[in-house]
Motif scaffolding. Structure first.
Motif, short mmCIF file in Angstrom:
data_model
loop_
_atom_site.label_atom_id
_atom_site.label_comp_id
_atom_site.label_asym_id
_atom_site.label_seq_id
_atom_site.Cartn_x
_atom_site.Cartn_y
_atom_site.Cartn_z
N ALA A 75 -42.88 -10.61 23.57
CA ALA A 75 -42.32 -9.27 23.45
C ALA A 75 -41.86 -8.67 24.77
O ALA A 75 -40.96 -7.83 24.78
CB ALA A 75 -43.36 -8.34 22.80
N ASN A 76 -42.45 -9.10 25.88
CA ASN A 76 -42.10 -8.51 27.17
C ASN A 76 -40.98 -9.24 27.90
O ASN A 76 -40.68 -8.94 29.06
CB ASN A 76 -43.35 -8.41 28.05
CG ASN A 76 -44.27 -7.30 27.57
OD1 ASN A 76 -44.08 -6.13 27.88
ND2 ASN A 76 -45.26 -7.67 26.76
N LEU A 77 -40.32 -10.18 27.21
CA LEU A 77 -39.13 -10.84 27.73
C LEU A 77 -37.88 -10.10 27.26
O LEU A 77 -37.94 -9.25 26.37
CB LEU A 77 -39.09 -12.29 27.26
CG LEU A 77 -40.15 -13.23 27.83
CD1 LEU A 77 -39.96 -14.63 27.28
CD2 LEU A 77 -40.11 -13.24 29.36
N PRO A 78 -36.71 -10.42 27.84
CA PRO A 78 -35.48 -9.75 27.40
C PRO A 78 -35.17 -10.03 25.93
O PRO A 78 -35.57 -11.04 25.36
CB PRO A 78 -34.40 -10.36 28.31
CG PRO A 78 -35.15 -10.85 29.51
CD PRO A 78 -36.48 -11.30 28.99
N LEU A 79 -34.43 -9.12 25.33
CA LEU A 79 -34.02 -9.24 23.93
C LEU A 79 -32.80 -10.15 23.81
O LEU A 79 -31.83 -10.00 24.56
CB LEU A 79 -33.70 -7.86 23.36
CG LEU A 79 -33.39 -7.76 21.86
CD1 LEU A 79 -34.61 -8.12 21.03
CD2 LEU A 79 -32.91 -6.36 21.52
N ALA A 80 -32.83 -11.09 22.89
CA ALA A 80 -31.68 -11.96 22.65
C ALA A 80 -30.51 -11.16 22.11
O ALA A 80 -30.69 -10.16 21.39
CB ALA A 80 -32.06 -13.06 21.68
N THR A 81 -29.29 -11.58 22.45
CA THR A 81 -28.08 -10.91 21.98
C THR A 81 -27.36 -11.80 20.98
O THR A 81 -27.71 -12.96 20.77
CB THR A 81 -27.15 -10.60 23.16
OG1 THR A 81 -26.64 -11.84 23.70
CG2 THR A 81 -27.90 -9.84 24.25
N ASP A 85 -27.51 -18.48 22.13
CA ASP A 85 -27.70 -19.61 21.24
C ASP A 85 -28.87 -19.32 20.30
O ASP A 85 -29.98 -18.99 20.77
CB ASP A 85 -28.00 -20.85 22.08
CG ASP A 85 -28.15 -22.12 21.25
OD1 ASP A 85 -28.23 -22.02 20.01
OD2 ASP A 85 -28.20 -23.21 21.86
N PRO A 86 -28.68 -19.42 18.99
CA PRO A 86 -29.79 -19.15 18.05
C PRO A 86 -30.99 -20.06 18.27
O PRO A 86 -32.11 -19.71 17.89
CB PRO A 86 -29.16 -19.43 16.68
CG PRO A 86 -27.70 -19.26 16.88
CD PRO A 86 -27.42 -19.71 18.29
N ALA A 87 -30.79 -21.21 18.91
CA ALA A 87 -31.89 -22.15 19.15
C ALA A 87 -32.63 -21.86 20.45
O ALA A 87 -33.51 -22.61 20.83
CB ALA A 87 -31.36 -23.58 19.17
N ILE A 88 -32.29 -20.75 21.11
CA ILE A 88 -32.93 -20.44 22.38
C ILE A 88 -34.43 -20.29 22.19
O ILE A 88 -34.90 -19.79 21.18
CB ILE A 88 -32.32 -19.15 22.98
CG1 ILE A 88 -32.75 -19.00 24.45
CG2 ILE A 88 -32.72 -17.92 22.19
CD1 ILE A 88 -31.97 -17.91 25.18
N LYS A 93 -36.37 -15.62 25.33
CA LYS A 93 -35.89 -14.32 24.84
C LYS A 93 -36.50 -14.03 23.48
O LYS A 93 -36.74 -14.93 22.69
CB LYS A 93 -34.36 -14.30 24.75
CG LYS A 93 -33.67 -14.30 26.10
CD LYS A 93 -32.18 -14.00 25.98
CE LYS A 93 -31.53 -13.92 27.35
NZ LYS A 93 -30.08 -13.60 27.24
N LYS A 94 -36.75 -12.77 23.24
CA LYS A 94 -37.35 -12.34 21.98
C LYS A 94 -36.27 -11.90 21.00
O LYS A 94 -35.12 -11.64 21.38
CB LYS A 94 -38.30 -11.17 22.24
CG LYS A 94 -37.58 -9.91 22.71
CD LYS A 94 -38.53 -8.88 23.25
CE LYS A 94 -37.77 -7.67 23.79
NZ LYS A 94 -38.58 -6.76 24.57
N ARG A 95 -36.64 -11.79 19.74
CA ARG A 95 -35.76 -11.28 18.69
C ARG A 95 -36.55 -10.31 17.81
O ARG A 95 -37.75 -10.49 17.60
CB ARG A 95 -35.21 -12.42 17.83
CG ARG A 95 -34.41 -13.45 18.61
CD ARG A 95 -33.90 -14.58 17.74
NE ARG A 95 -33.25 -15.61 18.54
CZ ARG A 95 -31.97 -15.57 18.93
NH1 ARG A 95 -31.22 -14.54 18.58
NH2 ARG A 95 -31.45 -16.54 19.66
#
Length: 416
Positions: A75-81, A85-88, A93-95
């Protein structure tokens, strides 16, 4: 059969926060698990609200919003955009677990607690009903401004995804923000244990929680996720540091209990054995168990579901239940993971009762020579990473849990 059953859940299943939706979800929980809950002496719900920072931040304002566990991944990592890549990796990165997750306030949380209690009391009239909340040491479960911005000094332990874990023996730097237990702010060098205890006492009194769960080794090491520590660096033991390190670990329990008397403490412990905890960080388990702190011993580690290391799970579990701080111990079963897009019943066990029959069979011989197995069961968790509660993940593993328990009862003559 088990005297006490605890159902663990995140807040993700409350995808709406109106009264009708909350009531519907509470009804579903107790209907799904009714075969396990009937005739129990005690039924508990443990709510994984976030990482416990909602306790640290609480200032008494019930209408304030707080961060909770609405992410998949750290949760404390950057938010995925959308461009990622959906497989990140979820360790990069969080979602969000759903579009537009609901806002949570302390008043909404109290409403959920009250609804769970009232629904359980109505359905299981003879059972004692309790509600608990965890406090976690790491960066995984919810955004924590307290741990990773305002008071980084307490996160000196093992690094996960570039972020540290809380050291239970740490001291806090001063700040002037108002807290429920410290309206004039935090004084310099206040022990973290004292602050957590005082905030827990105030928060639980207002919210209606009955016990706290100290998660991921809090109190059982200054750095519970390492196989090395202040006494052992992987190559060398530092015997001269043993007494002081052990005293610092033990002081967590004394300070927490002084600031928070009367509230029962349940524990997760580390993934290691009592011997490893002592050899690396001088954890005085016997002293902690016999310190009159009103704690429950750690259960079997859930890590066997993740790394297939059942030997480590069983070994660690046995070292912690051979002596007890009370008269009972816990078996914890891992069905869903609400944070890591992983439901062990399917993703780790392939629908087999892999982690039921073996660890549930662990027993101890008590002081009277009787065989005793776990008298308490935790189901971790009711909901998956999407906030859903699929019937299959109740109906498939539950018969194995009940079957194994009955076999222990009639074949081994256990005392719980």
């Amino acid at each position: 059969m088990f005297n006490r059953v605890t159902l663990e859940t995140s807040l993700k299943l409350f995808k709406k926060t109106d009264d009708a939706y909350i009531r519907e979800k509470c009804e579903t929980i107790f209907e799904q698990w009714k075969p396990l809950l009937k005739d129990r002496k005690e039924i508990s719900i443990m709510i994984w609200v976030g990482d416990g920072s909602e306790i640290l931040d609480y200032d008494g304002d019930m209408n304030k919003e707080f961060e909770w566990g609405y992410f998949i991944g750290t949760a404390n990592l950057p938010l995925a955009t959308e461009n990622d890549d959906p497989a990140i990796s979820l360790h990069k990165k969080k979602r969000k677990y759903m579009d537009n997750p609901p806002k949570m306030t302390y008043a909404i949380l109290k409403n959920i607690i009250d609804c769970l209690k009232n629904t359980a009391k109505r359905k299981f009239k003879s059972a004692k009903i309790t509600i608990g909340e965890p406090f976690d040491i790491g960066p995984e479960f919810a955004i924590s401004d307290f741990k990773y911005n305002r008071h980084k000094e307490i996160c000196s332990g093992e690094i996960l995804d570039k972020l540290g874990f809380v050291d239970s023996t740490s001291l806090l730097n001063a700040d002037t923000r108002s807290y429920a237990a410290y309206p004039n702010g935090i004084p310099q060098d206040l022990p973290f244990a004292t602050f957590l205890g005082a905030q827990t006492k105030a928060f639980f009194a207002d919210m209606g929680f009955d016990y706290i769960w100290l998660s991921n080794g809090l109190g059982f090491s200054s750095d519970p996720w390492k196989l090395t520590g202040k006494i052992f660096d992987g190559e060398r033991f530092y015997a001269d540091k043993l007494e002081r390190t052990s005293q610092k670990v033990f002081s967590f329990w004394k300070l927490f209990r002084e600031a928070c008397p009367g509230i029962p403490i349940e524990t997760r412990g580390t993934n290691n054995s009592a011997g490893i905890d002592y050899a690396t960080d001088g954890v005085p388990l016997w002293d902690i168990y016999n310190g009159g702190f009103d704690i429950a011993p750690p259960p079997n580690s859930p890590w066997a579901a993740l790394n297939d290391n059942f030997g480590l799970e069983i070994m660690g579990h046995m070292t912690r239940v051979c002596d007890l701080p009370g008269k009972d111990f816990l078996f914890r079963y891992y069905i869903h993971d609400p944070w890591w897009l992983n439901s062990p019943w399917y993703d780790r066990y392939d629908g087999f009762a892999t982690d039921i029959y073996l660890p549930m069979a662990v027993s101890r011989i008590d002081e009277n020579g009787n065989i005793q197995s776990a008298g308490k069961l935790n189901v971790f968790t009711l909901d998956n990473s999407k906030g859903d509660m699929p019937d299959a993940c109740v109906n498939e593993p539950l018969p194995h849990i009940l079957k194994r328990r009955m076999r222990l009862r009639f074949c081994c003559g256990y005392t719980r």
